[in-house]
Motif scaffolding. Sequence first.
Motif, short mmCIF file in Angstrom:
data_model
loop_
_atom_site.label_atom_id
_atom_site.label_comp_id
_atom_site.label_asym_id
_atom_site.label_seq_id
_atom_site.Cartn_x
_atom_site.Cartn_y
_atom_site.Cartn_z
N HIS A 218 53.37 47.15 37.63
CA HIS A 218 53.00 46.42 36.43
C HIS A 218 53.88 46.68 35.20
O HIS A 218 53.80 45.94 34.24
CB HIS A 218 51.55 46.75 36.08
CG HIS A 218 50.58 46.34 37.15
ND1 HIS A 218 50.20 45.03 37.33
CD2 HIS A 218 49.95 47.05 38.11
CE1 HIS A 218 49.36 44.95 38.36
NE2 HIS A 218 49.20 46.16 38.84
N LYS A 347 43.75 34.92 40.56
CA LYS A 347 44.90 35.51 39.88
C LYS A 347 44.91 35.11 38.41
O LYS A 347 45.80 34.42 37.93
CB LYS A 347 46.20 35.05 40.57
CG LYS A 347 46.29 35.37 42.05
CD LYS A 347 46.30 36.86 42.30
CE LYS A 347 46.62 37.19 43.75
NZ LYS A 347 45.60 36.71 44.71
N ASP A 348 43.90 35.57 37.69
CA ASP A 348 43.79 35.24 36.29
C ASP A 348 44.26 36.42 35.43
O ASP A 348 44.89 37.35 35.94
CB ASP A 348 42.34 34.87 35.95
CG ASP A 348 41.35 35.94 36.39
OD1 ASP A 348 41.78 37.09 36.64
OD2 ASP A 348 40.14 35.64 36.49
N HIS A 351 43.27 39.89 36.65
CA HIS A 351 43.64 40.32 38.00
C HIS A 351 44.32 41.69 37.99
O HIS A 351 43.99 42.56 38.81
CB HIS A 351 44.57 39.29 38.64
CG HIS A 351 44.95 39.65 40.05
ND1 HIS A 351 44.08 39.52 41.12
CD2 HIS A 351 46.11 40.13 40.58
CE1 HIS A 351 44.67 39.91 42.23
NE2 HIS A 351 45.90 40.29 41.93
N ALA A 352 45.25 41.90 37.07
CA ALA A 352 45.99 43.16 37.03
C ALA A 352 45.09 44.35 36.73
O ALA A 352 45.10 45.34 37.46
CB ALA A 352 47.14 43.07 36.03
#
Length: 407
Positions: A218, A347-348, A351-352
Motif C-alpha cells: 500500500h 473494491k471501494d 477495501h485497503a
Amino acid sequence: MHLLKRTMNENNLVAIYLVFGLAALGGSVVTILLAASAVWAILYLSFGKIACVWRDGTRLFTLAILVYVLVNLVFFGLNFGQTFTSPLLEIKKLAPQILFLGAIPVMMRLSLSSAESLLRSVPRAAAVGAILVLPLAAYQAFALGERAEGGSGNAIPFALTCAFLSVASLITLLEEDRRLRLLGICGFFSGYLCIFLSQTKGLMPIPLIGLALVLAQHLRHKLRLGQVLAIGLAVCAFVAIGIYASGSHHRLKEIAVLTGGASDAALSQSTTVRLDLWDKALTAFAQKPVTGHGLQNRRALIQEFGYGYSHLHNGYITALVDNGVIGLLALGLLMFAPLFIALRAPKDALHAPRLLLALALVLTYAFGGLTNLIFGHDIYDALFLWVGLVIAVSATPKASDDVEGSA
C-alpha cells in the motif's frame, strides 16, 4: 427509529474504542464487552428493534462460526464420557462455544453503524491501546523484574494482543491526517516494545511481517527507495535495542543455535517441554485421526503425557488432537474467514483498510498458533471475534440501510 439508530451507532463506536483501547490494559474487558453486547443484541432482536442482516460478509462469518462450533459439538459428543465421572464437568467444557455463538447477534447490532466509522475506529483505538499499556508493561518488566503481561494476567495472551494492536496501528498510515499517521507509528512501536517486554519470542516477528506487507502492498508507490531503506534501518535498530533492553536476547539464543543445525544444543525448559508435548500429541492424534479425543478430554490426555497444561502450546496440534483432521479444517475455515471476506468485498475506498485489518488479524493468529493457542482462551476468542465482526459488517454493503428499512 432514527433516534434509536443514532444512539446505537454511538454506543457501537464507544464499544469499539473501549475494546481495542483497553484490550491489553484491561485483559478480559474484550470478553466482558462482547458478552454484554451479545445479550443486548439478542434483546433488541427479540423486540424487533433491529433486524438480521444475513448476506455478504455477515453471512459468511456466521457460517464459519457455526461450522466451527458444530464440529466442536459433534466430536464432543463422539468422545463423551471417556474421562470425567460427572457429565456436568464434561458439559462445562463447552462453555467457550457460547461466546462464538453470541458474536452472531452482535453483528446485527454493529450493522447499524457505517462501514467507514467501524473500520476507521479500530486502528485508531488499537494505536491508543498500545500506547496506554506501554507504561504498565515497562513497570512490570523493569521495576518488578517480571515478564510484562499488561492486564492480561499472562505474558503470552498479552503479547498476542499487542502484536495485533501493533500491526493494526499501521492502517492509520492510509489516513490523510498527519496526526493520525503519527498516532499509528507510535502505536506500532509501543505495541512492538510490549512484545519485547513480555519476552514472548514466538510473536516477535509478527509486527515486522505486518510492516513489510504494508510497505509492499500500500505504500510502495508513495515512498522512494531511500525512504524505504531508512524505515528499514530504523526498525532494525529499534528491534535490536528492544531485544537487548528487555532481556529477550537470552530467549532468542537457542533459536539461533537450532537454526544453525547444532544437534547438541542446550534448550530451555520451555522449548524442551513444547517439543515433547508436540511429539506425544502427534502420536495421540495418529491413534484417532478422524474422531479426535474431544476437547473435554484434552487436559486428561496431557496429564497422561506427564504435564499439567490445559492445551498443547500449538493451536494446530491442539485442533488435531481435539477433533481430528476435520477439527483442523474447521479451525482454518474460521481463522481465514475474515481474510476471505475482505478479499471478495467490493473494491471501494474501504477495501485497503479492510484488507489490512484482516491481514493483521490472520497474521497474528496464524503465526501465534505455532507456539500457543489459537482459540480456547477468552481473550484470544473475544479479540478475534471483535475484529472479525468489524470486517464482516463492513463488507456487507448498505447493511445499516437494510436494518433501518426493515426494523
